[in-house]
Design a protein around this motif. Structure first.
Motif, PDB file in Angstrom:
ATOM      1  N   PRO A 155      32.711  19.491  17.495  1.00  0.00           N
ATOM      2  CA  PRO A 155      33.101  20.718  18.183  1.00  0.00           C
ATOM      3  C   PRO A 155      32.839  21.922  17.291  1.00  0.00           C
ATOM      4  N   TYR A 156      33.288  23.042  17.705  1.00  0.00           N
ATOM      5  CA  TYR A 156      33.167  24.235  16.886  1.00  0.00           C
ATOM      6  C   TYR A 156      33.916  24.020  15.574  1.00  0.00           C
ATOM      7  N   GLY A 188      35.485  27.726  14.715  1.00  0.00           N
ATOM      8  CA  GLY A 188      35.021  28.726  15.659  1.00  0.00           C
ATOM      9  C   GLY A 188      33.520  28.935  15.648  1.00  0.00           C
ATOM     10  N   SER A 231      36.307  14.037  15.875  1.00  0.00           N
ATOM     11  CA  SER A 231      35.657  15.011  16.745  1.00  0.00           C
ATOM     12  C   SER A 231      35.149  14.379  18.024  1.00  0.00           C
ATOM     13  N   GLU A 250      37.139  14.827  21.720  1.00  0.00           N
ATOM     14  CA  GLU A 250      37.385  16.199  22.162  1.00  0.00           C
ATOM     15  C   GLU A 250      38.224  16.230  23.440  1.00  0.00           C
ATOM     16  N   GLU A 291      41.620  16.377  22.666  1.00  0.00           N
ATOM     17  CA  GLU A 291      41.990  17.533  21.859  1.00  0.00           C
ATOM     18  C   GLU A 291      42.228  17.214  20.389  1.00  0.00           C
ATOM     19  N   SER A 332      40.171  17.051  16.734  1.00  0.00           N
ATOM     20  CA  SER A 332      39.106  17.921  16.245  1.00  0.00           C
ATOM     21  C   SER A 332      38.706  17.530  14.836  1.00  0.00           C
ATOM     22  N   PRO A 337      46.789  27.274  22.489  1.00  0.00           N
ATOM     23  CA  PRO A 337      45.619  27.385  23.370  1.00  0.00           C
ATOM     24  C   PRO A 337      44.329  27.557  22.565  1.00  0.00           C
ATOM     25  N   SER A 338      43.206  27.214  23.184  1.00  0.00           N
ATOM     26  CA  SER A 338      41.913  27.171  22.494  1.00  0.00           C
ATOM     27  C   SER A 338      41.550  28.483  21.821  1.00  0.00           C
ATOM     28  N   HIS A 339      41.851  29.616  22.449  1.00  0.00           N
ATOM     29  CA  HIS A 339      41.406  30.890  21.880  1.00  0.00           C
ATOM     30  C   HIS A 339      42.194  31.265  20.622  1.00  0.00           C
ATOM     31  N   LYS A 379      42.965  28.791  18.306  1.00  0.00           N
ATOM     32  CA  LYS A 379      42.673  27.759  17.302  1.00  0.00           C
ATOM     33  C   LYS A 379      41.888  28.289  16.095  1.00  0.00           C
TER      34      LYS A 379
END
Length: 352
Positions: A130-131, A134, A235, A238, A241, A243, A316-318, A320
């Motif tokens: 994943p990212y 970010g 990872s 995903e 959830e 990571s 929430p994802s934003h 992380k």
């Protein structure tokens, strides 16, 4: 999991811890010694190869799960390369503990093991990274995976310089990673982390606070290699959830110490392959802090990283990406404190 399943798992893991302890005791009797020298903290010859007990427990645990618990189905075929590579790196490190190979030989073995893990199938997982904090690693997933495995393996090897330091960091990381994975139904990561935790648990009483034996490269490199690959394996889940960043967040104290030291030495034009006493934990020890206290501080870094990882999973994802660098705060403050102590104690040149 049901209470009955949890109880069975705990009994199984306790048995592996006992097996690990038996292997460690056998290595004490075997008597391959680590002799004192200028860059080492101990003052009397001490047996090493305690990591053999950790590897033994892990191997037996894997074999039992494959035979009786359907682990071969649970662990997708490409994870088998990861498992075999981990034991290969442990075997080479064991020979290095006995015969003391040159650095280039050890690095070549690590590169070969990392490539084997990737080429036998871990690349499938790497492409699902994943990212990272970010940032989408995209086409650099494979080079990033190789670099990460090599760096984490050596970081755990380098940080293994005080009683209980590397083993305690590994144990705490594995306990929390297995809990995170169980909650998210990431069963391969759960079992693999729990097995390593059990093996390390059998070793720690022989090494902290007073060392009857050291884990040696066979233990530190094996722990680092397994932790590195568990980060990548995480990872893959995903959808549940987990990571990649969970393991680095918990290992931040160790990774930061090694990275800081490498960068500092490179900027000073020093030979980074040469043995030294310039890690932050070593400077703290040279400045007068007791070894047992430094170990507890680094365990605290790991616990702080685990708490941050828990928050990372919960928000929430934003949010992380904002949580990922939080575990850096204690090590950065620690750096300032170590610099202050080093000046007060007049430790002289750091890297010697």
């Amino acid at each position: 999991m049901t209470p009955h399943a949890i109880l069975l798992h705990l009994i199984f893991l306790a048995g592996l811890a006992v097996l690990s302890a038996g292997g460690v005791r056998a290595m004490i009797a075997f008597g391959v010694m680590d002799h004192p020298e200028g860059r080492k903290a101990h003052e009397a010859p001490t047996p090493k190869l305690g990591g053999v007990g950790i590897v033994l427990a892990y191997l037996v645990g894997i074999l039992v799960l494959y035979r009786f618990a359907g682990f071969a189905r649970l662990a997708d075929p490409y994870f088998r390369g990861m498992i075999l590579s981990a034991f290969a790196i442990a075997f080479v490190a064991l020979l290095d503990d006995i015969y003391d190979y040159r650095f280039i030989v050890k690095l070549a073995a690590q590169v070969a093991a990392a490539l084997t893990a990737v080429l036998t199938g871990l690349y499938v997982v790497a492409y699902h990274l994943p990212y990272i904090g970010g940032v989408d690693v995209g086409p650099f997933a494979i080079p990033f995976t190789l670099f990460w495995i090599l760096f984490a393996t050596n970081a755990m090897n380098f940080i293994d310089g005080l009683n209980g330091l590397a083993s305690g960091i590994t144990f705490i990381t594995c306990v929390f990673l297995s809990l995170f994975a169980a909650h998210a139904n990431g069963w391969f990561t759960y079992f693999a982390a729990a097995l390593l935790a059990a093996g390390v648990l059998g070793f720690i009483p022989f090494n902290y606070p007073r060392a009857r034996i050291f884990m040696g490269d066979v233990g530190s490199q094996f722990c680092g290699f397994v932790l590195a690959m568990l980060a990548v394996a995480s990872s893959r889940f995903e959808s549940t959830e987990l990571s990649f960043v969970l393991v680095p967040m918990m290992l931040t104290g160790a990774l930061y110490d090694v990275a800081f030291t490498l960068v500092r030495r490179l900027l000073r034009g020093e030979n980074i392959t040469q043995a030294h006493r310039g890690h932050l934990f070593q400077i703290a020890h040279r400045s007068g802090l007791p070894a047992w206290a430094i170990t507890l501080i680094y365990w605290g870094f790991t616990l702080f990283g685990a708490a941050a990882a828990w928050v990372f999973l919960a928000v929430p994802s934003h949010y992380k990406p904002m949580i990922v660098p939080v575990p850096l705060i204690p090590p950065v403050l620690w750096t300032l404190y170590v610099v202050y102590r080093a000046k007060r104690a007049d430790v002289g040149r750091w890297s010697h």
